[in-house]
Design a protein around this motif. Structure first.
Motif, PDB file in Angstrom:
ATOM      1  N   VAL A   1     -22.955  10.016  -1.385  1.00 35.59           N
ATOM      2  CA  VAL A   1     -24.354   9.666  -1.579  1.00 35.59           C
ATOM      3  C   VAL A   1     -24.995   9.158  -0.302  1.00 35.59           C
ATOM      4  CG1 VAL A   1     -24.193   9.243  -4.051  1.00 35.59           C
ATOM      5  CG2 VAL A   1     -23.723   7.381  -2.465  1.00 35.59           C
ATOM      6  N   LYS A   2     -24.185   8.693   0.600  1.00 34.37           N
ATOM      7  CA  LYS A   2     -24.627   8.281   1.925  1.00 34.37           C
ATOM      8  C   LYS A   2     -23.635   8.876   2.902  1.00 34.37           C
ATOM      9  CE  LYS A   2     -26.592   3.841   0.536  1.00 34.37           C
ATOM     10  NZ  LYS A   2     -26.499   2.398   0.707  1.00 34.37           N
ATOM     11  N   GLN A   3     -23.910   8.725   4.151  1.00 38.53           N
ATOM     12  CA  GLN A   3     -23.040   9.300   5.173  1.00 38.53           C
ATOM     13  C   GLN A   3     -21.606   8.771   5.080  1.00 38.53           C
ATOM     14  OE1 GLN A   3     -24.531   8.795   9.109  1.00 38.53           O
ATOM     15  NE2 GLN A   3     -22.912  10.012  10.044  1.00 38.53           N
ATOM     16  N   ASP A   4     -21.444   7.554   4.583  1.00 42.80           N
ATOM     17  CA  ASP A   4     -20.105   6.956   4.573  1.00 42.80           C
ATOM     18  C   ASP A   4     -19.641   6.500   3.195  1.00 42.80           C
ATOM     19  OD1 ASP A   4     -21.889   4.874   4.264  1.00 42.80           O
ATOM     20  OD2 ASP A   4     -20.761   3.503   5.538  1.00 42.80           O
ATOM     21  N   LEU A   5     -20.306   6.945   2.111  1.00 37.82           N
ATOM     22  CA  LEU A   5     -19.996   6.410   0.796  1.00 37.82           C
ATOM     23  C   LEU A   5     -20.018   7.488  -0.280  1.00 37.82           C
ATOM     24  CD1 LEU A   5     -19.524   3.570  -0.540  1.00 37.82           C
ATOM     25  CD2 LEU A   5     -21.956   3.621  -1.100  1.00 37.82           C
ATOM     26  N   TYR A   6     -18.949   7.511  -1.083  1.00 38.11           N
ATOM     27  CA  TYR A   6     -18.885   8.388  -2.248  1.00 38.11           C
ATOM     28  C   TYR A   6     -19.222   7.578  -3.489  1.00 38.11           C
ATOM     29  CZ  TYR A   6     -16.416  12.017   0.353  1.00 38.11           C
ATOM     30  OH  TYR A   6     -16.076  12.999   1.242  1.00 38.11           O
ATOM     31  N   LEU A   7     -19.928   8.194  -4.409  1.00 39.36           N
ATOM     32  CA  LEU A   7     -20.159   7.608  -5.723  1.00 39.36           C
ATOM     33  C   LEU A   7     -19.455   8.509  -6.724  1.00 39.36           C
ATOM     34  CD1 LEU A   7     -21.396   5.544  -7.590  1.00 39.36           C
ATOM     35  CD2 LEU A   7     -23.494   6.886  -7.611  1.00 39.36           C
TER      36      LEU A   7
ATOM     37  N   TRP B   1       0.843  -1.196   0.000  1.00 38.57           N
ATOM     38  CA  TRP B   1       0.000   0.000   0.000  1.00 38.57           C
ATOM     39  C   TRP B   1       0.881   1.250   0.000  1.00 38.57           C
ATOM     40  CZ3 TRP B   1      -4.391  -0.917   4.148  1.00 38.57           C
ATOM     41  CH2 TRP B   1      -5.228  -1.945   3.716  1.00 38.57           C
ATOM     42  N   GLY B   2       0.454   2.252  -0.731  1.00 41.44           N
ATOM     43  CA  GLY B   2       1.159   3.532  -0.757  1.00 41.44           C
ATOM     44  C   GLY B   2       2.424   3.541  -1.601  1.00 41.44           C
ATOM     45  N   LYS B   3       2.640   2.521  -2.400  1.00 36.78           N
ATOM     46  CA  LYS B   3       3.857   2.440  -3.219  1.00 36.78           C
ATOM     47  C   LYS B   3       3.586   2.651  -4.706  1.00 36.78           C
ATOM     48  CE  LYS B   3       6.109  -0.578   0.077  1.00 36.78           C
ATOM     49  NZ  LYS B   3       7.234   0.054   0.612  1.00 36.78           N
ATOM     50  N   GLY B   4       2.363   3.071  -5.057  1.00 37.41           N
ATOM     51  CA  GLY B   4       2.046   3.380  -6.445  1.00 37.41           C
ATOM     52  C   GLY B   4       1.472   2.231  -7.262  1.00 37.41           C
ATOM     53  N   TYR B   5       1.323   1.058  -6.648  1.00 39.43           N
ATOM     54  CA  TYR B   5       0.799  -0.077  -7.402  1.00 39.43           C
ATOM     55  C   TYR B   5      -0.692   0.086  -7.711  1.00 39.43           C
ATOM     56  CZ  TYR B   5       5.284  -2.135  -6.333  1.00 39.43           C
ATOM     57  OH  TYR B   5       6.634  -2.356  -6.231  1.00 39.43           O
ATOM     58  N   GLY B   6      -1.432   0.685  -6.803  1.00 35.65           N
ATOM     59  CA  GLY B   6      -2.848   0.947  -7.059  1.00 35.65           C
ATOM     60  C   GLY B   6      -3.020   1.925  -8.212  1.00 35.65           C
ATOM     61  N   LYS B   7      -2.165   2.922  -8.260  1.00 32.35           N
ATOM     62  CA  LYS B   7      -2.198   3.899  -9.351  1.00 32.35           C
ATOM     63  C   LYS B   7      -1.928   3.229 -10.690  1.00 32.35           C
ATOM     64  CE  LYS B   7      -0.138   8.297 -10.755  1.00 32.35           C
ATOM     65  NZ  LYS B   7       0.832   9.341 -10.384  1.00 32.35           N
ATOM     66  N   SER B   8      -0.887   2.401 -10.747  1.00 35.90           N
ATOM     67  CA  SER B   8      -0.566   1.680 -11.989  1.00 35.90           C
ATOM     68  C   SER B   8      -1.696   0.740 -12.383  1.00 35.90           C
ATOM     69  CB  SER B   8       0.726   0.875 -11.825  1.00 35.90           C
ATOM     70  OG  SER B   8       1.808   1.725 -11.614  1.00 35.90           O
ATOM     71  N   ALA B   9      -2.255   0.051 -11.397  1.00 34.70           N
ATOM     72  CA  ALA B   9      -3.342  -0.890 -11.672  1.00 34.70           C
ATOM     73  C   ALA B   9      -4.592  -0.162 -12.159  1.00 34.70           C
ATOM     74  CB  ALA B   9      -3.665  -1.699 -10.418  1.00 34.70           C
ATOM     75  N   LEU B  10      -4.906   0.984 -11.555  1.00 35.53           N
ATOM     76  CA  LEU B  10      -6.091   1.738 -11.980  1.00 35.53           C
ATOM     77  C   LEU B  10      -5.914   2.239 -13.411  1.00 35.53           C
ATOM     78  CD1 LEU B  10      -8.879   2.865 -11.442  1.00 35.53           C
ATOM     79  CD2 LEU B  10      -7.791   4.842 -10.333  1.00 35.53           C
TER      80      LEU B  10
ATOM     81  N   SER C   1      -7.856   5.777  -1.515  1.00 33.58           N
ATOM     82  CA  SER C   1      -8.567   5.438  -2.754  1.00 33.58           C
ATOM     83  C   SER C   1      -9.308   6.641  -3.305  1.00 33.58           C
ATOM     84  CB  SER C   1      -9.551   4.294  -2.527  1.00 33.58           C
ATOM     85  OG  SER C   1      -8.878   3.083  -2.404  1.00 33.58           O
ATOM     86  N   LEU C   2      -9.930   7.393  -2.435  1.00 34.17           N
ATOM     87  CA  LEU C   2     -10.660   8.582  -2.866  1.00 34.17           C
ATOM     88  C   LEU C   2      -9.721   9.552  -3.584  1.00 34.17           C
ATOM     89  CD1 LEU C   2     -13.384  10.014  -2.896  1.00 34.17           C
ATOM     90  CD2 LEU C   2     -12.793  10.998  -0.669  1.00 34.17           C
ATOM     91  N   SER C   3      -8.563   9.776  -3.013  1.00 31.92           N
ATOM     92  CA  SER C   3      -7.570  10.660  -3.619  1.00 31.92           C
ATOM     93  C   SER C   3      -7.087  10.119  -4.964  1.00 31.92           C
ATOM     94  CB  SER C   3      -6.390  10.826  -2.659  1.00 31.92           C
ATOM     95  OG  SER C   3      -5.381  11.576  -3.246  1.00 31.92           O
ATOM     96  N   LEU C   4      -6.865   8.814  -5.031  1.00 28.79           N
ATOM     97  CA  LEU C   4      -6.402   8.188  -6.270  1.00 28.79           C
ATOM     98  C   LEU C   4      -7.426   8.368  -7.394  1.00 28.79           C
ATOM     99  CD1 LEU C   4      -4.500   6.325  -7.907  1.00 28.79           C
ATOM    100  CD2 LEU C   4      -5.760   4.394  -6.929  1.00 28.79           C
ATOM    101  N   PHE C   5      -8.674   8.066  -7.119  1.00 29.20           N
ATOM    102  CA  PHE C   5      -9.705   8.181  -8.146  1.00 29.20           C
ATOM    103  C   PHE C   5      -9.910   9.639  -8.573  1.00 29.20           C
ATOM    104  CE2 PHE C   5     -10.457   3.843  -7.118  1.00 29.20           C
ATOM    105  CZ  PHE C   5     -11.115   3.290  -8.199  1.00 29.20           C
ATOM    106  N   GLU C   6      -9.863  10.551  -7.632  1.00 32.69           N
ATOM    107  CA  GLU C   6      -9.992  11.971  -7.985  1.00 32.69           C
ATOM    108  C   GLU C   6      -8.797  12.428  -8.820  1.00 32.69           C
ATOM    109  OE1 GLU C   6     -10.621  13.698  -4.109  1.00 32.69           O
ATOM    110  OE2 GLU C   6     -12.810  13.588  -4.345  1.00 32.69           O
ATOM    111  N   HIS C   7      -7.619  11.923  -8.520  1.00 33.54           N
ATOM    112  CA  HIS C   7      -6.413  12.245  -9.297  1.00 33.54           C
ATOM    113  C   HIS C   7      -6.588  11.844 -10.767  1.00 33.54           C
ATOM    114  CE1 HIS C   7      -2.174  12.501 -10.461  1.00 33.54           C
ATOM    115  NE2 HIS C   7      -2.300  11.276 -10.935  1.00 33.54           N
ATOM    116  N   PHE C   8      -7.265  10.741 -11.003  1.00 31.83           N
ATOM    117  CA  PHE C   8      -7.493  10.264 -12.366  1.00 31.83           C
ATOM    118  C   PHE C   8      -8.631  10.993 -13.064  1.00 31.83           C
ATOM    119  CE2 PHE C   8      -4.650   6.806 -11.459  1.00 31.83           C
ATOM    120  CZ  PHE C   8      -4.150   6.467 -12.701  1.00 31.83           C
TER     121      PHE C   8
END
Length: 164
Positions: free
Chosen positions: A145-151, A95-104, A131-138
């Motif tokens: 949409v709910k108290q604990d969930l972003y769509l 985690w935090g090493k850029g693999y999620g970014k490459s995979a996304l 994850s939220l930051s990663l997806f917004e970066h892309f």
């Protein structure tokens, strides 16, 4: 080097079951908490060489691989307005090493160019800031949409602009 692989072997299935039993990992997911038990039961009762058909029942399933070793997974679930993406790095030490970014990045190419989807959507728990930051970066955009969930969602045109 990150790659996506569709062939899911017994060792991969058991690794996925391990990830889905880790409380720190599943705290970030919207997965059924019985999934690991179902995977283990399947492996115990059937010695199939490949488990692709099982993992692809609700959508396309890919393993995220680092030098051919599975470290996570990506799923594309068909929805009326496109595909929902679920992406997980199961090896916590990575985690935090850029693999999620490459995979996304690879997953979005697969979604838009191979699946030819018009929109990719993601549901992200608000506590999953990484994850939220990663997806917004892309370029994904959306709201809570709910108290604990972003769509969040991204269309093909936005993807092309961000990729250029």
């Amino acid at each position: 080097m990150i790659s996506l692989r569709q062939d899911i072997f017994m060792e991969d299935a058991l690794k996925i079951a391990d990830w889905l039993e880790d409380q720190e990992i599943i705290a970030h997911l919207n997965e059924d908490n019985q999934m690991s038990r179902q995977i283990r039961s399947l492996v115990e009762t059937s010695r199939m060489p490949l488990y692709n058909q099982v993992f692809n029942q609700k959508g396309l399933f890919y393993l995220i691989c680092l030098q051919d070793e599975s470290i996570g997974y990506v799923t594309f679930i068909p929805k009326p307005n496109g595909h929902e993406i679920v992406i997980t790095i199961g090896e916590k030490e990575l985690w935090g090493k850029g693999y999620g970014k490459s995979a996304l990045k690879k997953a979005l190419c697969e979604a838009f160019f191979s699946l030819r989807t018009k929109t990719v959507n993601a549901k992200i728990k608000h506590l999953n800031k990484r994850s939220l930051s990663l997806f917004e970066h892309f370029g994904f955009q959306g709201d809570m949409v709910k108290q604990d969930l972003y769509l969040l969602s991204m269309d093909f045109d936005t993807f092309l602009k961000k990729a250029a």
